[in-house]
Design a protein around this motif. Structure first.
Motif, PDB file in Angstrom:
ATOM      1  N   THR A  62      -8.214 -15.528  -2.403  1.00 29.54           N
ATOM      2  CA  THR A  62      -6.817 -15.596  -2.827  1.00 29.54           C
ATOM      3  C   THR A  62      -6.636 -15.344  -4.316  1.00 29.54           C
ATOM      4  N   TYR A  63      -7.705 -15.505  -5.115  1.00 27.11           N
ATOM      5  CA  TYR A  63      -7.623 -15.265  -6.554  1.00 27.11           C
ATOM      6  C   TYR A  63      -7.962 -13.824  -6.941  1.00 27.11           C
ATOM      7  N   GLY A  64      -8.308 -12.999  -5.957  1.00 29.05           N
ATOM      8  CA  GLY A  64      -8.642 -11.616  -6.255  1.00 29.05           C
ATOM      9  C   GLY A  64     -10.099 -11.383  -6.565  1.00 29.05           C
ATOM     10  N   SER A  65     -10.945 -12.356  -6.313  1.00 29.12           N
ATOM     11  CA  SER A  65     -12.383 -12.147  -6.472  1.00 29.12           C
ATOM     12  C   SER A  65     -12.926 -11.525  -5.186  1.00 29.12           C
ATOM     13  N   PRO A  66     -13.766 -10.475  -5.296  1.00 29.30           N
ATOM     14  CA  PRO A  66     -14.269  -9.828  -4.081  1.00 29.30           C
ATOM     15  C   PRO A  66     -15.253 -10.697  -3.309  1.00 29.30           C
ATOM     16  N   ARG A  67     -15.094 -10.675  -1.977  1.00 32.90           N
ATOM     17  CA  ARG A  67     -16.074 -11.236  -1.040  1.00 32.90           C
ATOM     18  C   ARG A  67     -16.326 -10.137  -0.019  1.00 32.90           C
ATOM     19  N   PRO A  68     -17.113  -9.132  -0.389  1.00 24.75           N
ATOM     20  CA  PRO A  68     -17.143  -7.890   0.382  1.00 24.75           C
ATOM     21  C   PRO A  68     -17.772  -8.014   1.763  1.00 24.75           C
ATOM     22  N   THR A 114      -1.619   0.818  14.468  1.00 23.14           N
ATOM     23  CA  THR A 114      -0.611   0.872  13.421  1.00 23.14           C
ATOM     24  C   THR A 114      -0.973  -0.056  12.276  1.00 23.14           C
ATOM     25  N   LEU A 115      -0.876   0.482  11.045  1.00 18.71           N
ATOM     26  CA  LEU A 115      -1.006  -0.319   9.822  1.00 18.71           C
ATOM     27  C   LEU A 115       0.370  -0.363   9.179  1.00 18.71           C
ATOM     28  N   ARG A 116       0.928  -1.581   8.963  1.00 19.46           N
ATOM     29  CA  ARG A 116       2.278  -1.705   8.427  1.00 19.46           C
ATOM     30  C   ARG A 116       2.313  -2.773   7.342  1.00 19.46           C
ATOM     31  N   TYR A 117       2.634  -2.363   6.145  1.00 21.43           N
ATOM     32  CA  TYR A 117       2.897  -3.257   5.022  1.00 21.43           C
ATOM     33  C   TYR A 117       1.686  -4.141   4.717  1.00 21.43           C
ATOM     34  N   ASN A 118       0.623  -3.516   4.216  1.00 27.02           N
ATOM     35  CA  ASN A 118      -0.585  -4.211   3.805  1.00 27.02           C
ATOM     36  C   ASN A 118      -0.948  -3.811   2.384  1.00 27.02           C
ATOM     37  N   ASP A 119      -1.715  -4.676   1.720  1.00 25.05           N
ATOM     38  CA  ASP A 119      -2.312  -4.357   0.428  1.00 25.05           C
ATOM     39  C   ASP A 119      -3.742  -3.907   0.680  1.00 25.05           C
ATOM     40  N   ILE A 120      -4.042  -2.654   0.357  1.00 23.44           N
ATOM     41  CA  ILE A 120      -5.369  -2.097   0.621  1.00 23.44           C
ATOM     42  C   ILE A 120      -5.955  -1.623  -0.707  1.00 23.44           C
ATOM     43  N   GLY A 121      -6.844  -2.467  -1.280  1.00 22.47           N
ATOM     44  CA  GLY A 121      -7.432  -2.187  -2.588  1.00 22.47           C
ATOM     45  C   GLY A 121      -6.870  -3.035  -3.701  1.00 22.47           C
ATOM     46  N   LEU A 122      -5.915  -3.903  -3.384  1.00 14.77           N
ATOM     47  CA  LEU A 122      -5.293  -4.772  -4.372  1.00 14.77           C
ATOM     48  C   LEU A 122      -4.648  -5.948  -3.648  1.00 14.77           C
ATOM     49  N   PRO A 134       4.926 -13.216  -8.876  1.00  9.27           N
ATOM     50  CA  PRO A 134       3.579 -13.093  -8.322  1.00  9.27           C
ATOM     51  C   PRO A 134       2.670 -12.176  -9.136  1.00  9.27           C
ATOM     52  N   CYS A 135       1.392 -12.398  -9.048  1.00  9.11           N
ATOM     53  CA  CYS A 135       0.416 -11.678  -9.860  1.00  9.11           C
ATOM     54  C   CYS A 135      -0.333 -10.660  -9.008  1.00  9.11           C
ATOM     55  N   THR A 136      -0.613  -9.499  -9.574  1.00 11.34           N
ATOM     56  CA  THR A 136      -1.363  -8.479  -8.859  1.00 11.34           C
ATOM     57  C   THR A 136      -2.806  -8.464  -9.340  1.00 11.34           C
ATOM     58  N   ALA A 137      -3.725  -8.587  -8.394  1.00  9.10           N
ATOM     59  CA  ALA A 137      -5.154  -8.468  -8.679  1.00  9.10           C
ATOM     60  C   ALA A 137      -5.640  -7.129  -8.140  1.00  9.10           C
ATOM     61  N   ILE A 138      -6.394  -6.393  -8.936  1.00 17.69           N
ATOM     62  CA  ILE A 138      -6.967  -5.117  -8.522  1.00 17.69           C
ATOM     63  C   ILE A 138      -8.348  -5.391  -7.937  1.00 17.69           C
ATOM     64  N   VAL A 139      -8.519  -5.097  -6.649  1.00 18.95           N
ATOM     65  CA  VAL A 139      -9.769  -5.405  -5.941  1.00 18.95           C
ATOM     66  C   VAL A 139     -10.144  -4.176  -5.106  1.00 18.95           C
ATOM     67  N   ASP A 159       5.432   2.082   6.569  1.00 20.73           N
ATOM     68  CA  ASP A 159       6.293   0.919   6.336  1.00 20.73           C
ATOM     69  C   ASP A 159       5.798   0.009   5.226  1.00 20.73           C
ATOM     70  N   GLY A 160       5.438   0.617   4.086  1.00 19.25           N
ATOM     71  CA  GLY A 160       5.244  -0.186   2.895  1.00 19.25           C
ATOM     72  C   GLY A 160       3.829  -0.567   2.547  1.00 19.25           C
ATOM     73  N   ASN A 161       2.819   0.126   3.105  1.00 17.62           N
ATOM     74  CA  ASN A 161       1.454  -0.136   2.657  1.00 17.62           C
ATOM     75  C   ASN A 161       1.266   0.302   1.205  1.00 17.62           C
ATOM     76  N   TYR A 162       0.547  -0.502   0.437  1.00 20.96           N
ATOM     77  CA  TYR A 162       0.028  -0.089  -0.861  1.00 20.96           C
ATOM     78  C   TYR A 162      -1.446   0.238  -0.661  1.00 20.96           C
ATOM     79  N   ILE A 163      -1.831   1.482  -0.967  1.00 24.10           N
ATOM     80  CA  ILE A 163      -3.217   1.923  -0.852  1.00 24.10           C
ATOM     81  C   ILE A 163      -3.624   2.377  -2.248  1.00 24.10           C
ATOM     82  N   ALA A 164      -4.346   1.523  -2.969  1.00 26.32           N
ATOM     83  CA  ALA A 164      -4.476   1.737  -4.408  1.00 26.32           C
ATOM     84  C   ALA A 164      -5.817   1.260  -4.939  1.00 26.32           C
ATOM     85  N   HIS A 165      -6.281   1.943  -5.998  1.00 25.05           N
ATOM     86  CA  HIS A 165      -7.443   1.531  -6.793  1.00 25.05           C
ATOM     87  C   HIS A 165      -8.768   1.650  -6.037  1.00 25.05           C
TER      88      HIS A 165
END
Length: 375
Positions: A62-68, A114-122, A134-139, A159-165
């Protein structure tokens, strides 16, 4: 988490729910934190169906630290009717920090997922402390945000996915992936590599997306891709061309077939942009006919002079001679314009024969812009 195999594996199972839910009384259940697994975070295989995945942290805490995990989510071998997110922010999954890809959709019988409204990479709502939550973590995921491959078809990312970084690029369609839809309302940005890469894939459609600030091209289609189209999709501020077709390297060399802007006329706050492209012919409708549509954009220009476009101005079909004309309420400040073309050919008996889009035209002027995407 921290398993030597997959975090969650569903093999042939149907009607399963992974994650939390929003209750009618206004409270909500938290989802799962799925991380640190040697293989995939979630793996669906062998006809797994009707799986709902919502409100999970997959590869990150939840803090944006990777647990790959290896891949965040793999949807494989005939799995169908999966929903990853529901289009509501309350059901958003964070799919970030994984060693390879965020989401992998794989297999010739893998369809209708279907993928709808997810954060993918952040993570746009992390528990990091910042001045204005709210705070954005780049992961980043190490590979692509989303991969569709090996004949997977009729899947949808919208429908609103962010695919970033992400470390290799935003979205990758290849190995005969076909008839998949990407968009509308997704943002693919700040990826290392191209925002959207198409190799040997066909009949895929991008519609109403924003593709910007990626280190290579916005949309890159190699010589093996065919009959892929983009509609009302903006690309700007990318390191290469906004759209680059039939390339092996990111060489910024335009490929013929784009529209040509022949005149820009301003009067009374309006601008009329006229140009030429492939001609349309509807005289045999509904037998053999073809339609050429030009999409005109302003701002967000590429240093090469061959477009990119940040804001959609309008669209118009060409006439039989290939002439098109679009009038736009420009206001007092002159703008810079560029356009691309979509060509659709149909036959009453043979069905869809061709559906492909071009690169951007040369822009009408040269300097730059400030990016803005609203979710």
């Amino acid at each position: 988490g921290n398993n030597t195999v997959h975090g969650i594996s569903i093999d042939t199972g149907k009607d399963n729910w992974i994650g939390g839910m929003f209750l009618l009384i206004g409270s909500s259940q938290a989802g799962n934190e799925i991380g640190g697994n040697d293989q995939d975070g979630i793996r669906l295989a062998n006809g797994a169906a009707n799986t709902r995945i919502s409100r999970n942290l997959i590869g990150s805490d939840t803090y944006g630290s990777p647990r790959p995990n290896y891949n965040g989510i793999s949807i494989l071998s005939g799995s169908y009717s999966t929903t990853v997110g529901t289009g509501s922010g309350t059901d958003l999954n964070v799919i970030a920090g994984n060693a390879l890809h965020g989401v992998r959709i794989d297999g010739a019988t893998t369809t209708s997922n279907t993928l709808r409204y997810n954060d993918i990479g952040l993570n746009t709502n992390s528990a990091l402390k910042c001045a204005s939550p709210p705070c954005t973590a780049i992961v980043p995921n190490g590979g692509f945000g989303v991969v569709v491959q090996n004949g997977a078809h009729h899947n949808r990312v919208s429908d609103g996915n962010y695919i970033a970084h992400n470390g290799s690029g935003g979205v990758w369609a290849f190995s005969a992936a076909h008839d998949n839809q990407f968009g509308p309302s997704d943002a693919v940005f700040a990826n290392t590599g191209s925002g959207f890469r198409i190799d040997d894939a066909q009949w895929n459609r991008l519609t109403g997306m924003s593709v910007y600030s990626n280190t290579r091209d916005g949309i890159e289609q190699t010589s093996l891709g065919a009959n892929n189209s983009w509609i009302s999709t903006t690309t700007y501020l990318n390191g290469g061309l906004g759209i680059d077709i039939a390339t092996v390297a990111d060489d910024n060399i335009p490929t013929a077939g784009y529209p040509v802007i022949t005149s820009v006329v301003r009067a009374g706050g309006f601008v009329t942009v006229t140009g030429t492209s492939l001609g349309s012919n509807l005289t045999n409708f509904p037998l053999a006919y073809y339609v050429s549509t030009v999409y005109l954009f302003r701002d967000g220009l590429d240093p090469s002079g061959y477009g990119e476009g940040q804001i959609l101005v309008g669209s118009a079909n060409t006439n039989l001679s290939g002439v098109w004309r679009i009038t736009y309420s420009e206001g007092a400040t002159p703008r810079c314009y560029a356009a691309y073309n979509r060509w659709v050919e149909r036959d009453l008996f043979l069905g869809l024969i061709a559906d492909r889009s071009s690169e951007f035209s040369r822009s009408t002027c040269g300097p730059a812009y400030v990016p803005m995407v609203a979710r």
